[in-house]
Design an enzyme around this catalytic site. Structure first.
Site, PDB file in Angstrom:
ATOM      1  N   ARG A   1       0.856  -1.184   0.000  1.00 39.53           N
ATOM      2  CA  ARG A   1       0.000   0.000   0.000  1.00 39.53           C
ATOM      3  C   ARG A   1       0.897   1.241   0.000  1.00 39.53           C
ATOM      4  O   ARG A   1       0.836   2.061   0.917  1.00 39.53           O
ATOM      5  CB  ARG A   1      -0.923   0.016   1.217  1.00 39.53           C
TER       6      ARG A   1
ATOM      7  N   GLN B   1       7.021  -4.892   4.152  1.00 40.87           N
ATOM      8  CA  GLN B   1       6.890  -6.336   4.001  1.00 40.87           C
ATOM      9  C   GLN B   1       6.340  -6.736   2.632  1.00 40.87           C
ATOM     10  O   GLN B   1       6.029  -7.901   2.414  1.00 40.87           O
ATOM     11  CB  GLN B   1       5.996  -6.906   5.114  1.00 40.87           C
TER      12      GLN B   1
ATOM     13  N   ASN C   1       7.361 -11.032   4.761  1.00 45.40           N
ATOM     14  CA  ASN C   1       5.981 -10.841   5.187  1.00 45.40           C
ATOM     15  C   ASN C   1       5.686 -11.734   6.397  1.00 45.40           C
ATOM     16  O   ASN C   1       5.385 -12.919   6.251  1.00 45.40           O
ATOM     17  CB  ASN C   1       5.022 -11.167   4.037  1.00 45.40           C
TER      18      ASN C   1
ATOM     19  N   ASP D   1      -1.848   1.616  11.422  1.00 45.33           N
ATOM     20  CA  ASP D   1      -2.027   0.816  10.214  1.00 45.33           C
ATOM     21  C   ASP D   1      -1.597   1.624   8.997  1.00 45.33           C
ATOM     22  O   ASP D   1      -1.682   2.863   8.988  1.00 45.33           O
ATOM     23  CB  ASP D   1      -3.488   0.406  10.056  1.00 45.33           C
TER      24      ASP D   1
ATOM     25  N   ASP E   1      -3.087   1.674   6.095  1.00 48.86           N
ATOM     26  CA  ASP E   1      -4.184   2.062   5.203  1.00 48.86           C
ATOM     27  C   ASP E   1      -5.192   2.965   5.900  1.00 48.86           C
ATOM     28  O   ASP E   1      -6.388   2.897   5.640  1.00 48.86           O
ATOM     29  CB  ASP E   1      -4.886   0.819   4.659  1.00 48.86           C
TER      30      ASP E   1
ATOM     31  N   ASP F   1      -3.465  -8.036  18.842  1.00 47.86           N
ATOM     32  CA  ASP F   1      -3.769  -6.837  19.615  1.00 47.86           C
ATOM     33  C   ASP F   1      -4.619  -7.152  20.840  1.00 47.86           C
ATOM     34  O   ASP F   1      -4.371  -6.636  21.938  1.00 47.86           O
ATOM     35  CB  ASP F   1      -4.451  -5.779  18.741  1.00 47.86           C
TER      36      ASP F   1
ATOM     37  N   HIS G   1     -10.568   4.376   8.604  1.00 47.27           N
ATOM     38  CA  HIS G   1     -10.059   3.062   8.215  1.00 47.27           C
ATOM     39  C   HIS G   1     -11.172   2.302   7.497  1.00 47.27           C
ATOM     40  O   HIS G   1     -12.350   2.596   7.687  1.00 47.27           O
ATOM     41  CB  HIS G   1      -9.627   2.314   9.492  1.00 47.27           C
TER      42      HIS G   1
END
Length: 633
Positions: free
Chosen positions: A171, A200, A229, A256, A258, A368, A392
């Site tokens: 991304r 990654q 990754n 994150d 994105d 998490d 998000h």
């Protein structure tokens, strides 16, 4: 208009449902703020004789959170206002959502004038906010500046610095824009020791057209770390690892790749962490990137008996602030305490990392939530803080319950439960897992059943192999799914044969949601059908087209084949009932769940004894190195 008090509704289910529906209905008068009224990020125009309320998610002050979790006892509202005759009214709310006028002031000049209000946090034990309204007089008013601040002891006034960790995977455009958001805000930039981008993917962030400008904005504080990754847990664990090694920062902040960030949220999270009574994990909320006013999640807890993440019953999911604002929504005023905060935005004190270790090597899913539970057990709370948020892609727009991610959902949920479930045999978790397996079997989702079965076998293999498979398990899972009917997806509608029936169907409406007794009957009849042969025509032609929202097990259990759309709306698959495959998977499903129940105490002990070792920097370092070699770097 404030929604109804639950005490007046009582326990009547119909009244509760009606009130929930009414609470989501828009109550706007139809007027809206003109874009020209927003002068800049901190200045707002109020036209003559109009009233604007700053009782909003980002502008209000969530007093109860500061009262409960920080040393702050009093907050000051400093306000600079232009406009003769303009009035300021300060309000507070109680935990039940009712509001009270606290103070007021009137501007007596056309030019900028300032006022301050000292506001106690004493009456906010269970919930409540502060905010203010501005009413313009005979001329337009301008809110020049408004701040919430507090006086604190000198030993708590030092601002903590931050290492920002961003895990990215193909991304580059999103990631470069996020780095720029951090670097180009001078207040956030001043807090940052270093921004780490864990690269990654194969589409590199350094190759994005916006990267050079983003990198320059940080003035040498950006470091891109290439590794294989190894998932979100591997990326964020690397951020923890590097922050510990540098030993410069007070916090590590996960973001994150994105998201669209609100820089002010980072400042608020750090300030909250600096003033917390004890080292505290501070998380932000998630708004939808597609509908900016929709708050997707206000807080997450773990139901210990089911061992599943969920929002507390007092919270509402997918809340539209465009329809209902803070002042008209009772539930938003009650303080909501959480077990964890997802890592799309999460600030973790390095003191916590030193004591409880790095993330578990889980690749994705449950890293998490497990970390929040681990911190909680060590005496470190998590606060999902109102007024701190990112935008998000909502979880509801993803397809992670059926595709390759089903493996990680299942394995990691059981790993986390072995570590933290207070029940001798995991509470309801084993029974719920068995029920889900049967539903997938009835729905002809055989690849999902097999992946979930493999996940349980790997969980029962123990904690010792988690690091070894971190970089390879995704490839193994994706390779395994190839060749299964329910995993062969196509975006082309003409890729599938037309619907044909060997005999007319009695009932074809799949949009109806059956009652609980009807579902039970479907389970019995569906189970019996699985041991019968299939209709010959169903091998070549589907017996129905099933939209994703209707593709429930109780509908699919009545068919021998179907074209089933995926929840993300991009593709479909041709499901076929396979009686022999069903029998084999059914038998193995019963066997492994019996084994889970029998071996639970032993597995819980093994995982808990190994936790400190597998989450240590020493265990993670060779995993990072191995991922680099595996990626051919």
């Amino acid at each position: 208009m404030l929604d109804a008090d639950k005490e007046t509704i009582g326990s009547n289910k119909g009244a509760q449902k009606l009130n929930k529906a009414a609470a989501r209905q828009a109550i706007s008068s139809g007027t809206s703020l003109h874009p020209d009224a927003i002068l800049d990020r901190r200045r707002l125009r109020v036209e003559e004789a109009q009233r604007i309320s700053l009782g909003t998610y980002f502008n209000g002050f969530p007093a109860s959170y500061w009262r409960r979790w920080t040393i702050v006892q009093q907050v000051r509202l400093d306000l600079t206002l232009s406009g003769l005759g303009a009035s300021v009214i300060v309000y507070r709310s109680m935990a039940n959502g009712r509001s009270q006028r606290v103070d007021g002031w009137t501007c007596e000049t056309s030019g900028p004038s300032s006022a301050s209000f000292d506001l106690t946090l004493t009456p906010f034990v269970d919930g409540g906010w502060y905010w203010f309204d501005v009413v313009a007089g005979d001329e337009a008013a301008v809110i020049e500046e408004a701040t919430w601040s507090a006086e604190v002891p000198a030993d708590r006034a030092e601002v903590g610095s931050v290492t920002v960790g961003i895990t990215t995977m193909n991304r580059p455009d999103f990631c470069a824009a996020l780095v720029a958001q951090v670097g180009e805000d001078p207040d956030v930039n001043a807090l940052v020791d270093e921004v780490l981008v864990m690269e990654q993917g194969t589409q590199k962030v350094v190759d994005d057209p916006g990267f050079a400008k983003a990198e320059a904005s940080l003035g040498g504080k950006l470091r891109v770390i290439e590794q294989g990754n190894i998932g979100g847990s591997g990326g964020f664990a690397r951020a923890q690892f590097e922050a510990l090694k540098s030993d410069r920062s007070k916090y590590v902040l996960f973001l994150d790749d994105d998201i669209i960030a609100e820089p002010e949220s980072i400042l608020r999270a750090v300030t909250f962490g600096d003033l917390a009574r004890r080292p505290t994990i501070v998380g932000g909320h998630m708004f939808s990137i597609f509908a900016k006013a929709r708050l997707h999640s206000f807080g997450e807890i773990i139901n210990r008996h089911r061992f599943w993440w969920m929002s507390p019953k007092s919270a509402e999911a997918d809340w539209d602030f465009g329809a209902r604002n803070l002042r008209s929504s009772r539930w938003l005023h009650r303080r909501l305490d959480v077990d964890f905060n997802p890592w799309f935005m999460c600030l973790i004190p390095l003191e916590v990392v030193r004591e409880i270790g790095l993330s578990l090597p889980l690749f994705i899913k449950w890293d998490d939530s497990e970390y929040g539970l681990r911190a909680q057990a060590a005496g470190y709370p998590t606060v999902s803080m109102p007024g701190a948020a990112v935008w998000h892609v909502p979880w509801t727009d993803k397809n992670d319950a059926l595709d390759w991610q089903a493996y990680f959902h299942q394995r990691n949920r059981f790993v986390a439960a072995f570590l933290h479930s207070p029940f001798e045999h995991g509470g309801r978790l084993i029974r719920e897992s068995l029920n889900h397996q049967l539903k997938h079997l009835f729905a002809m989702q055989y690849s999902t059943v097999e992946l979930r079965h493999q996940a349980l076998e790997d969980a029962l293999a123990g904690p010792e192999g988690l690091h070894a498979v971190l970089g390879s398990k995704l490839g193994d899972v994706r390779e395994f799914r190839k060749g299964w009917d329910d995993a062969e997806l196509s975006a082309d509608p003409d890729a599938f044969p037309p619907v044909r029936h060997s005999k007319p169907r009695r009932k074809s409406d799949t949009s109806e949601i059956p009652s609980k007794p009807s579902q039970l009957i479907s389970a019995v009849l569906g189970g019996i059908r699985q041991f019968r042969g299939t209709r010959p025509l169903s091998r070549e032609f589907p017996e129905g087209n099933m939209p994703a929202m209707d593709a429930r097990w109780y509908h699919l259990a009545t068919l021998d084949s179907a074209i089933v759309s995926m929840p993300d709306g991009t593709s479909a698959a041709f499901y076929r009932r396979q009686p022999e495959q069903f029998k084999d998977l059914f038998r193995r499903t019963l066997e492994i769940h019996e084994r889970l129940y029998r071996e639970w105490p032993t597995m819980a002990r093994r995982y808990r004894e190994a936790l400190g070792e597998i989450t240590s920097p020493e265990a993670w370092e060779p995993t990072f190195e191995a991922s680099l070699k595996a990626g051919g770097k």
